[in-house]
Design a protein around this motif. Structure first.
Motif, short mmCIF file in Angstrom:
data_model
loop_
_atom_site.label_atom_id
_atom_site.label_comp_id
_atom_site.label_asym_id
_atom_site.label_seq_id
_atom_site.Cartn_x
_atom_site.Cartn_y
_atom_site.Cartn_z
N UNK A 186 0.79 -1.23 0.00
CA UNK A 186 0.00 0.00 0.00
C UNK A 186 0.83 1.28 0.00
N UNK A 187 2.10 1.21 0.28
CA UNK A 187 2.90 2.41 0.45
C UNK A 187 2.91 3.24 -0.83
N UNK A 188 2.83 4.55 -0.68
CA UNK A 188 2.81 5.43 -1.84
C UNK A 188 4.22 5.60 -2.40
N UNK A 189 4.36 5.93 -3.68
CA UNK A 189 5.70 6.16 -4.25
C UNK A 189 6.48 7.23 -3.50
N UNK A 190 5.82 8.32 -3.12
CA UNK A 190 6.53 9.41 -2.42
C UNK A 190 7.06 8.94 -1.07
N UNK A 191 6.24 8.18 -0.33
CA UNK A 191 6.70 7.71 0.98
C UNK A 191 7.81 6.67 0.82
N UNK A 192 7.73 5.84 -0.19
CA UNK A 192 8.78 4.85 -0.41
C UNK A 192 10.11 5.53 -0.77
N UNK A 193 10.05 6.56 -1.62
CA UNK A 193 11.28 7.28 -1.96
C UNK A 193 11.89 7.94 -0.73
N UNK A 194 11.04 8.36 0.19
CA UNK A 194 11.53 9.00 1.41
C UNK A 194 12.14 7.99 2.37
N UNK A 223 13.15 -3.28 -4.22
CA UNK A 223 12.36 -3.44 -5.44
C UNK A 223 11.75 -2.11 -5.88
N UNK A 224 11.87 -1.08 -5.05
CA UNK A 224 11.40 0.26 -5.41
C UNK A 224 12.41 1.02 -6.24
N UNK A 225 13.47 0.35 -6.69
CA UNK A 225 14.53 1.05 -7.42
C UNK A 225 13.98 1.83 -8.62
N UNK A 276 6.34 -5.57 -7.80
CA UNK A 276 6.23 -4.85 -9.06
C UNK A 276 5.77 -3.41 -8.92
N UNK A 277 5.35 -3.01 -7.72
CA UNK A 277 4.82 -1.66 -7.54
C UNK A 277 5.90 -0.59 -7.65
N UNK A 278 7.17 -0.99 -7.53
CA UNK A 278 8.27 -0.02 -7.62
C UNK A 278 8.85 0.11 -9.01
N UNK A 279 8.20 -0.47 -10.00
CA UNK A 279 8.64 -0.29 -11.38
C UNK A 279 9.69 -1.25 -11.86
N UNK A 280 9.89 -2.36 -11.12
CA UNK A 280 10.89 -3.35 -11.50
C UNK A 280 10.18 -4.65 -11.88
N UNK A 281 10.57 -5.23 -12.99
CA UNK A 281 9.96 -6.47 -13.48
C UNK A 281 10.62 -7.67 -12.82
N UNK A 282 9.83 -8.61 -12.33
CA UNK A 282 10.35 -9.83 -11.72
C UNK A 282 10.49 -10.92 -12.78
N UNK A 283 11.70 -11.50 -12.85
CA UNK A 283 11.98 -12.56 -13.82
C UNK A 283 12.20 -13.86 -13.07
N UNK A 284 11.44 -14.88 -13.42
CA UNK A 284 11.62 -16.19 -12.78
C UNK A 284 13.01 -16.73 -13.14
N UNK A 337 12.38 2.16 10.10
CA UNK A 337 11.53 2.56 8.99
C UNK A 337 12.23 3.31 7.88
N UNK A 338 13.56 3.44 7.98
CA UNK A 338 14.31 4.18 6.96
C UNK A 338 15.57 3.38 6.59
N UNK A 339 15.82 3.30 5.29
CA UNK A 339 16.98 2.57 4.77
C UNK A 339 17.69 3.41 3.73
N UNK A 340 18.99 3.14 3.60
CA UNK A 340 19.79 3.74 2.54
C UNK A 340 20.51 2.61 1.82
N UNK A 341 20.39 2.60 0.50
CA UNK A 341 21.13 1.64 -0.31
C UNK A 341 22.19 2.37 -1.10
N UNK A 342 23.45 2.16 -0.74
CA UNK A 342 24.56 2.82 -1.42
C UNK A 342 25.11 1.90 -2.50
N UNK A 343 25.19 2.39 -3.73
CA UNK A 343 25.68 1.58 -4.84
C UNK A 343 27.20 1.62 -4.85
#
Length: 307
Positions: free
Chosen positions: A82-90, A124-126, A157-165, A237-243
């Protein structure tokens, strides 16, 4: 019909604010740790074997923090519905996206390597952060329950990433490459491979560990740049993913070098905050002794020579 009913119920609960879900997580922690005692023997063994230098009281403290985080992870995964895109980005911030955008602009595809560390599901929200225009994908194993499988595909899939089996992923990715399409693909690779896929054994957390090398093999065939996702959790409730860039060209890295580097980076992350790794996973259920007992020497050498 069953899927629609379950999805409705799951989304209804997921609509609760995260602060309410975290109160449920606190209750769940008490039940899981003290009442059900879910996999406590396995978790204690994994921690003790991985950190033999740490005193017993520290192991118990890590164990309790792990179960508290694990219950948070469960409700956070539920919130994906249910999380909104804006809240997920935050809440799931990603650092270094501009590097990937530059890679894709230069005609390169990209590989992300992740472990079961912090909230890998939220990554998966990448797609909410990506500006490259590449094909965005993540590999997954289909679940035995068709309803559960569809639920997770929906959430991921809600974050715009396609899941591949997993079984079909390589041909799909190769097809994109041949069509001139760049891809950005995530792999969770700290899993226990089957005996016929035990091509490499790094030392990981004080264990002789069979490694899944399929991600490295695909990255080499596609000639991608490779990144490790170094997760941190600044607060609840907050994460950072560093590439973290691992290599520009796979051809410049020795055989199994990408897999080895991944395990060194993941180990560093785990030592920094051990409570955020999935200790309840029976990661070392297959040993080298089992591998040696399963195959004769010629077959072992054949398997170990592959990538």
């Amino acid at each position: 019909m069953a899927y629609k009913i379950v999805l409705f119920l799951v989304r209804a609960v997921a609509m609760l604010p995260l602060w309410v879900l975290y109160r449920l997580s606190d209750l769940l922690y008490f039940l899981v740790y003290y009442v059900v005692r879910y996999r406590r023997r396995l978790v204690r063994r994994n921690l003790t074997d991985s950190f033999p230098e740490r005193p017993a009281e520290e192991i118990v403290a890590i164990e309790k923090r792990f179960y508290a985080w694990f219950c948070d992870y469960l409700v956070e995964t539920l919130k994906l519905f249910s999380i909104s895109p804006d809240e997920m980005r935050r809440r799931m911030r990603i650092e270094g996206v501009e590097q990937v955008d530059a890679d894709v602009a230069a005609g390169r595809s990209v590989t992300f390597l992740l472990g079961h560390y912090c909230n890998w599901e939220w990554f998966s929200s990448y797609g909410l952060h990506d500006g490259s225009g590449a094909m965005l994908a993540q590999l997954y194993h289909s679940l035995e329950s068709p309803v559960a499988d569809r639920l997770f595909l929906y959430a991921r899939g809600r974050g715009g990433v396609q899941s591949l089996e997993m079984k079909a992923a390589f041909q799909i990715l190769l097809g994109w490459k041949r069509a001139g399409k760049q891809s950005v693909t995530g792999y969770i690779i700290d899993q226990s491979p089957g005996f016929h896929s035990m091509h490499y054994w790094p030392m990981f957390l004080n264990h002789d560990t069979p490694a899944y090398t399929g991600a490295e093999r695909i990255a080499r065939v596609l000639d991608t740049t490779v990144y490790y996702i170094d997760f941190t959790r600044p607060r609840r409730g907050y994460y950072v993913g560093c590439l973290v860039r691992m290599c520009d060209r796979t051809e410049d890295v020795p055989k199994f070098g990408i897999t080895e580097q991944f395990y060194r980076l993941l180990e560093r992350s785990i030592h920094a905050h051990p409570e955020f790794w999935l200790w309840s996973h029976n990661r070392w259920k297959r040993t080298r002794a089992d591998f040696n007992a399963t195959f004769d020497e010629a077959e072992r050498n054949r398997i170990l020579s592959k990538l």
